[in-house]
Design a protein around this motif. Structure first.
Motif, PDB file in Angstrom:
ATOM      1  N   ILE A 208       0.783  -1.153   0.026  1.00 53.18           N
ATOM      2  CA  ILE A 208      -0.023   0.044  -0.085  1.00 53.18           C
ATOM      3  C   ILE A 208       0.776   1.283   0.043  1.00 53.18           C
ATOM      4  N   ALA A 209       1.802   1.316   0.896  1.00 55.35           N
ATOM      5  CA  ALA A 209       2.584   2.454   0.949  1.00 55.35           C
ATOM      6  C   ALA A 209       3.334   2.635  -0.421  1.00 55.35           C
ATOM      7  N   ARG A 210       3.707   1.695  -1.211  1.00 55.16           N
ATOM      8  CA  ARG A 210       4.315   1.846  -2.321  1.00 55.16           C
ATOM      9  C   ARG A 210       3.466   2.690  -3.735  1.00 55.16           C
ATOM     10  N   GLN A 211       2.323   2.630  -3.143  1.00 60.11           N
ATOM     11  CA  GLN A 211       1.210   3.148  -4.224  1.00 60.11           C
ATOM     12  C   GLN A 211       1.193   4.530  -3.986  1.00 60.11           C
ATOM     13  N   PHE A 212       1.876   5.321  -2.752  1.00 59.78           N
ATOM     14  CA  PHE A 212       1.554   6.909  -2.842  1.00 59.78           C
ATOM     15  C   PHE A 212       3.049   7.415  -2.961  1.00 59.78           C
ATOM     16  N   PRO A 213       2.850   8.678  -3.532  1.00 63.88           N
ATOM     17  CA  PRO A 213       4.008   9.300  -4.163  1.00 63.88           C
ATOM     18  C   PRO A 213       5.195   9.642  -2.935  1.00 63.88           C
ATOM     19  N   ARG A 214       4.731   9.743  -1.626  1.00 59.19           N
ATOM     20  CA  ARG A 214       5.801  10.152  -0.633  1.00 59.19           C
ATOM     21  C   ARG A 214       5.587   9.309   0.411  1.00 59.19           C
ATOM     22  N   ILE A 215       6.631   8.671   0.921  1.00 56.89           N
ATOM     23  CA  ILE A 215       6.678   7.645   2.096  1.00 56.89           C
ATOM     24  C   ILE A 215       7.321   8.293   3.382  1.00 56.89           C
ATOM     25  N   VAL A 216       6.762   8.566   4.376  1.00 55.94           N
ATOM     26  CA  VAL A 216       7.526   9.110   5.661  1.00 55.94           C
ATOM     27  C   VAL A 216       7.303   7.746   6.526  1.00 55.94           C
ATOM     28  N   ALA A 217       8.771   7.340   7.097  1.00 58.06           N
ATOM     29  CA  ALA A 217       8.823   6.141   7.806  1.00 58.06           C
ATOM     30  C   ALA A 217       9.089   6.633   9.193  1.00 58.06           C
ATOM     31  N   LEU A 218       8.503   6.179  10.219  1.00 50.74           N
ATOM     32  CA  LEU A 218       8.909   6.365  11.558  1.00 50.74           C
ATOM     33  C   LEU A 218       9.557   5.178  11.892  1.00 50.74           C
ATOM     34  N   ARG A 219      10.357   5.380  13.072  1.00 55.59           N
ATOM     35  CA  ARG A 219      11.007   4.199  13.894  1.00 55.59           C
ATOM     36  C   ARG A 219      11.131   4.704  15.185  1.00 55.59           C
ATOM     37  N   GLY A 220      10.506   4.191  16.357  1.00 54.28           N
ATOM     38  CA  GLY A 220      10.892   4.784  17.695  1.00 54.28           C
ATOM     39  C   GLY A 220      10.493   6.111  17.827  1.00 54.28           C
ATOM     40  N   GLY A 221       9.527   6.562  17.131  1.00 53.33           N
ATOM     41  CA  GLY A 221       9.346   8.019  17.090  1.00 53.33           C
ATOM     42  C   GLY A 221       9.994   9.075  16.170  1.00 53.33           C
ATOM     43  N   ARG A 222      10.994   8.555  15.719  1.00 49.60           N
ATOM     44  CA  ARG A 222      11.626   9.571  14.543  1.00 49.60           C
ATOM     45  C   ARG A 222      11.429   8.990  13.241  1.00 49.60           C
ATOM     46  N   VAL A 223      11.595  10.224  12.317  1.00 48.79           N
ATOM     47  CA  VAL A 223      11.451   9.999  11.058  1.00 48.79           C
ATOM     48  C   VAL A 223      12.655   9.288  10.542  1.00 48.79           C
ATOM     49  N   CYS A 224      12.849   7.901   9.850  1.00 53.18           N
ATOM     50  CA  CYS A 224      13.993   7.324   9.649  1.00 53.18           C
ATOM     51  C   CYS A 224      13.887   7.005   8.146  1.00 53.18           C
ATOM     52  N   TYR A 225      12.776   7.603   7.418  1.00 58.09           N
ATOM     53  CA  TYR A 225      12.889   7.612   5.855  1.00 58.09           C
ATOM     54  C   TYR A 225      12.032   8.635   5.393  1.00 58.09           C
ATOM     55  N   ASP A 226      12.347   9.411   4.448  1.00 55.76           N
ATOM     56  CA  ASP A 226      11.312  10.231   3.787  1.00 55.76           C
ATOM     57  C   ASP A 226      11.664  10.402   2.124  1.00 55.76           C
ATOM     58  N   GLY A 227      10.885   9.492   1.414  1.00 63.22           N
ATOM     59  CA  GLY A 227      11.197   9.751  -0.027  1.00 63.22           C
ATOM     60  C   GLY A 227      10.156   9.003  -0.737  1.00 63.22           C
ATOM     61  N   GLY A 228      10.256   8.858  -1.977  1.00 68.12           N
ATOM     62  CA  GLY A 228       9.496   8.248  -2.929  1.00 68.12           C
ATOM     63  C   GLY A 228       9.623   6.753  -3.584  1.00 68.12           C
ATOM     64  N   GLU A 229      10.880   6.417  -3.537  1.00 62.85           N
ATOM     65  CA  GLU A 229      11.388   5.077  -4.117  1.00 62.85           C
ATOM     66  C   GLU A 229      12.018   4.113  -3.087  1.00 62.85           C
ATOM     67  N   LEU A 230      10.971   3.648  -2.342  1.00 63.26           N
ATOM     68  CA  LEU A 230      11.384   2.748  -1.124  1.00 63.26           C
ATOM     69  C   LEU A 230      12.011   1.314  -1.682  1.00 63.26           C
ATOM     70  N   THR A 231      13.193   1.004  -1.642  1.00 62.92           N
ATOM     71  CA  THR A 231      13.765   0.017  -1.963  1.00 62.92           C
ATOM     72  C   THR A 231      13.511  -1.164  -0.894  1.00 62.92           C
ATOM     73  N   GLU A 232      13.970  -2.357  -1.357  1.00 62.89           N
ATOM     74  CA  GLU A 232      13.821  -3.499  -0.123  1.00 62.89           C
ATOM     75  C   GLU A 232      14.734  -2.947   0.983  1.00 62.89           C
ATOM     76  N   ARG A 233      15.789  -2.771   0.498  1.00 62.97           N
ATOM     77  CA  ARG A 233      16.898  -2.328   1.849  1.00 62.97           C
ATOM     78  C   ARG A 233      16.343  -1.083   2.482  1.00 62.97           C
ATOM     79  N   ASP A 234      15.631  -0.175   1.885  1.00 62.43           N
ATOM     80  CA  ASP A 234      15.189   0.906   2.815  1.00 62.43           C
ATOM     81  C   ASP A 234      13.993   0.250   3.862  1.00 62.43           C
TER      82      ASP A 234
END
Ligand SMILES: Nc1ncnc2c1ncn2[C@@H]1O[C@H](COP(=O)(O)OP(=O)(O)OP(=O)(O)O)[C@@H](O)[C@H]1O
Length: 246
Positions: A208-234
């Motif tokens: 689902i996340a990959r269908q949106f143009p921007r993904i902001v990922a949180l981990r432990g209450g902090r932003v750990c990723y902010d972008g559009g092309e989420l790789t498997e590694r990300d």
């Protein structure tokens, strides 16, 4: 409406670890953003801060230039915001179709209130409610009382209600939880079709996340990723070493 968070930290009284830890984030008017992250990473808390339900201890939040921590400004934000909550908040005892139109109540006149009191819905919404319900696969359930619907069916009524009111901001907390793949995709499509509306959706689901143009990922209450092309590694980095909060 645009959203600006600057250095936002939020802690709950009985927790040593903050739920949100120094979050700075700008979401433009009309942007569609997914909040991704493991369970407990702070996604719901972030949405609740935008809605004024949680007031951060530090930092600033502006939604369309308004401060959700101030009751008068919060009212203005909420009038323009559609919300799909985890566990939803439908009014029991009312039909699905009545719940679906409730977000538009501030605009009703006498005739529309009368229609609702009769168990019907205002005629100006009928076509759109039926079309949205058809898309979500709940058209046949519109006259059912919501307590007779399954969790996933209620979730879809909540989505119809949020979209019908034509909000400027749409916040959806795990809108596909409990839905099968087909109904889940229908819900995602409806959110993605909200052109010109600022949409913020939380999910655990990478597909689902990959269908949106921007993904902001949180981990432990902090932003750990902010972008559009989420790789498997990300994705591995977002989910690896997920700590269970104290
Ligand atoms: N009302 C509360 N009181 C105390 N702690 C809370 C409260 N709400 C959330 N938390 C804690 O804050 C942290 C972030 O929770 P939050 O619900 O924002 O995470 P989430 O990413 O939405 O999780 P999930 O994907 O499981 O819904 C968690 O450790 C959670 O236990």
């Amino acid at each position: 409406m645009n959203i600006e968070l600057t250095g936002v930290s939020a802690s709950f009284a009985d927790r040593d670890v903050p739920a949100l830890d120094d979050i700075s984030l700008t979401i433009d008017q009309g942007e569609h953003v997914v909040l991704l992250g493991p369970s407990g990473s702070g996604k719901t808390t972030l949405l609740r801060c935008i809605l004024g339900a949680v007031v951060p201890q530090t930092g600033a939040i502006r939604v369309g230039g308004l401060n959700p921590a101030l009751p008068s400004e919060l009212r203005a934000i909420r009038r323009k915001t559609g919300v799909v909550r985890q566990g939803n908040d439908l009014v029991l005892g009312l039909r699905a179709q009545t719940n679906a139109v409730l977000g538009t109540a501030p605009t009703w006149g006498m005739r529309e209130w009368a229609a609702v009191l009769r168990g019907s819905i205002p005629s100006r919404y009928q076509e759109r409610v039926h079309a949205l319900a058809e898309t979500q696969g709940i058209r046949a359930l519109l006259r059912a009382r919501v307590e007779h619907l399954s969790g996933g069916q209620r979730q879809r009524v909540a989505l119809v209600r949020a979209v019908l009111a034509e909000p400027q901001l749409l916040l959806a907390d795990e809108p596909t939880s409990g839905l099968d793949p087909v109904t889940s995709q229908a819900a995602v499509d409806t959110l993605r079709e909200a052109d010109g509306v600022t949409v913020v959706v939380s999910t655990h689901d990478l597909t689902i996340a990959r269908q949106f143009p921007r993904i902001v990922a949180l981990r432990g209450g902090r932003v750990c990723y902010d972008g559009g092309e989420l790789t498997e590694r990300d994705a591995e980095e977002i989910y690896q070493g997920t700590a269970v909060s104290a």
